[in-house]
Design a protein around this motif. Structure first.
Motif, PDB file in Angstrom:
ATOM      1  N   THR A  59      36.111  42.484  40.729  1.00 50.06           N
ATOM      2  CA  THR A  59      36.172  41.123  40.188  1.00 50.06           C
ATOM      3  C   THR A  59      36.902  40.187  41.145  1.00 50.06           C
ATOM      4  O   THR A  59      36.394  39.119  41.517  1.00 50.06           O
ATOM      5  CB  THR A  59      36.878  41.118  38.821  1.00 50.06           C
ATOM      6  OG1 THR A  59      36.253  42.065  37.963  1.00 50.06           O
ATOM      7  CG2 THR A  59      36.805  39.736  38.184  1.00 50.06           C
ATOM      8  N   SER A  60      38.118  40.566  41.542  1.00 48.34           N
ATOM      9  CA  SER A  60      38.885  39.714  42.454  1.00 48.34           C
ATOM     10  C   SER A  60      38.217  39.615  43.819  1.00 48.34           C
ATOM     11  O   SER A  60      38.229  38.546  44.450  1.00 48.34           O
ATOM     12  CB  SER A  60      40.317  40.256  42.600  1.00 48.34           C
ATOM     13  OG  SER A  60      41.005  40.177  41.368  1.00 48.34           O
ATOM     14  N   ASP A  92      39.002  46.474  43.224  1.00 52.50           N
ATOM     15  CA  ASP A  92      38.930  45.363  42.272  1.00 52.50           C
ATOM     16  C   ASP A  92      37.699  44.510  42.569  1.00 52.50           C
ATOM     17  O   ASP A  92      37.765  43.517  43.310  1.00 52.50           O
ATOM     18  CB  ASP A  92      40.212  44.538  42.366  1.00 52.50           C
ATOM     19  CG  ASP A  92      40.280  43.414  41.343  1.00 52.50           C
ATOM     20  OD1 ASP A  92      39.301  43.224  40.591  1.00 52.50           O
ATOM     21  OD2 ASP A  92      41.322  42.718  41.310  1.00 52.50           O
TER      22      ASP A  92
END
Length: 282
Positions: free
Chosen positions: A30-31, A28
């Protein structure tokens, strides 16, 4: 409702595969970029429509597999009726893990709760009649056990799980064998004594031929309620009667009123709309 959960060994590989599909080759990104590594928070799984819940174990496993330190606290159980705003479960732990697992948890819960909700609607529609609502093998590849469990969460029952747990002689089998009688004879010469036999018929003439063969169940396919009632009278309790075809909330009551034992519905598992569930900050 006393609904036993599926064994975790059946559910975990499905959830794991879904997470791996979403994580791709780099996780992930983005996170990982936005959420500090040591940031923790709490969030609620909140339903946004009236419906019936299913798939809680899938959500729990999605968060746990992503980060075992995430705490998952169910507020409701599979089979519970919900109203908009109801909290289904609470999760708490590392923010990165929560956000990374969010979509997999919601995809499975929304889909399975949609199946449970649609099933509950049909069960309510035939209330007052003996007919049970059952699902079929028209399931999403890889999700059959979960989808059939969701049908039970909605108050329905399951038809056969696969090709190996019961015989269902359909129109193409009859066409190849040449007749209903010949198809049943071939089955009896091949199948074990513990295997139940059901035969699909489209007409009352086929049903009349079947009545003398001593099979366990008959699938009355795409018959009108009037024809179904005639078929039930002809059978007179000698086998289980099952209706299929053109079943929806509007048609189900008349089908059930014909006196059939079962009403099988394929769209419950292949086309039921999702139940809208979100992950909100606590």
């Amino acid at each position: 409702m006393d609904l036993s959960p599926l064994p975790e060994i059946m559910v975990e590989p499905i959830v794991r595969a879904a997470l791996l599909e979403d994580l791709g080759r780099a996780g992930d990104i983005t996170s990982d970029a936005i959420v500090p590594a040591h940031y923790s928070t709490g969030m609620d799984l909140v339903v946004r429509q009236h419906g019936v819940v299913a798939g809680l174990d899938c959500a729990r496993l999605a968060f746990h597999l992503m980060d075992p330190s995430i705490a998952f606290r169910p507020v409701l159980a599979d089979g519970a009726s919900v109203v908009p705003g109801a909290v289904i479960a609470q999760v708490e732990g590392p923010g990165r893990g929560l956000l990374t697992a969010e979509r997999t948890a919601l995809n499975l819960m929304c889909h399975l709760s949609g199946i449970a909700t649609a099933t509950a609607g049909l069960v309510q529609a035939v209330a007052g009649h003996k007919a049970q609502i059952v699902c079929t093998r028209k399931t999403t590849p890889g999700l059959r056990a979960l989808e059939k469990h969701a049908v039970r969460a909605g108050g329905g029952s399951n038809h056969r799980f696969g090709l190996d747990d019961a015989v269902l002689v359909k129109d193409n089998h009859i066409a190849i064998a040449g007749s209903v009688g010949e198809a049943v004879a071939r089955v009896r010469a091949h199948a074990g004594h513990m295997v139940k036999i059901e035969v699909e018929v489209d007409t009352l003439a086929q049903l009349d031929e079947l009545l003398g063969l001593g099979v366990d169940a008959v699938l009355l396919d795409n018959m009108t309620p009037d024809l179904l009632a005639q078929a039930v009278t002809m059978v007179s309790g000698r086998m289980i009667t099952e209706a299929s075809g053109r079943v929806n909330l509007e048609s189900a009551p008349a089908i059930a009123a014909s006196g059939v034992d079962l009403i099988s519905v394929g769209w419950l598992t292949h086309s039921a709309p999702i139940l809208d569930i979100g992950l909100d900050a606590a």
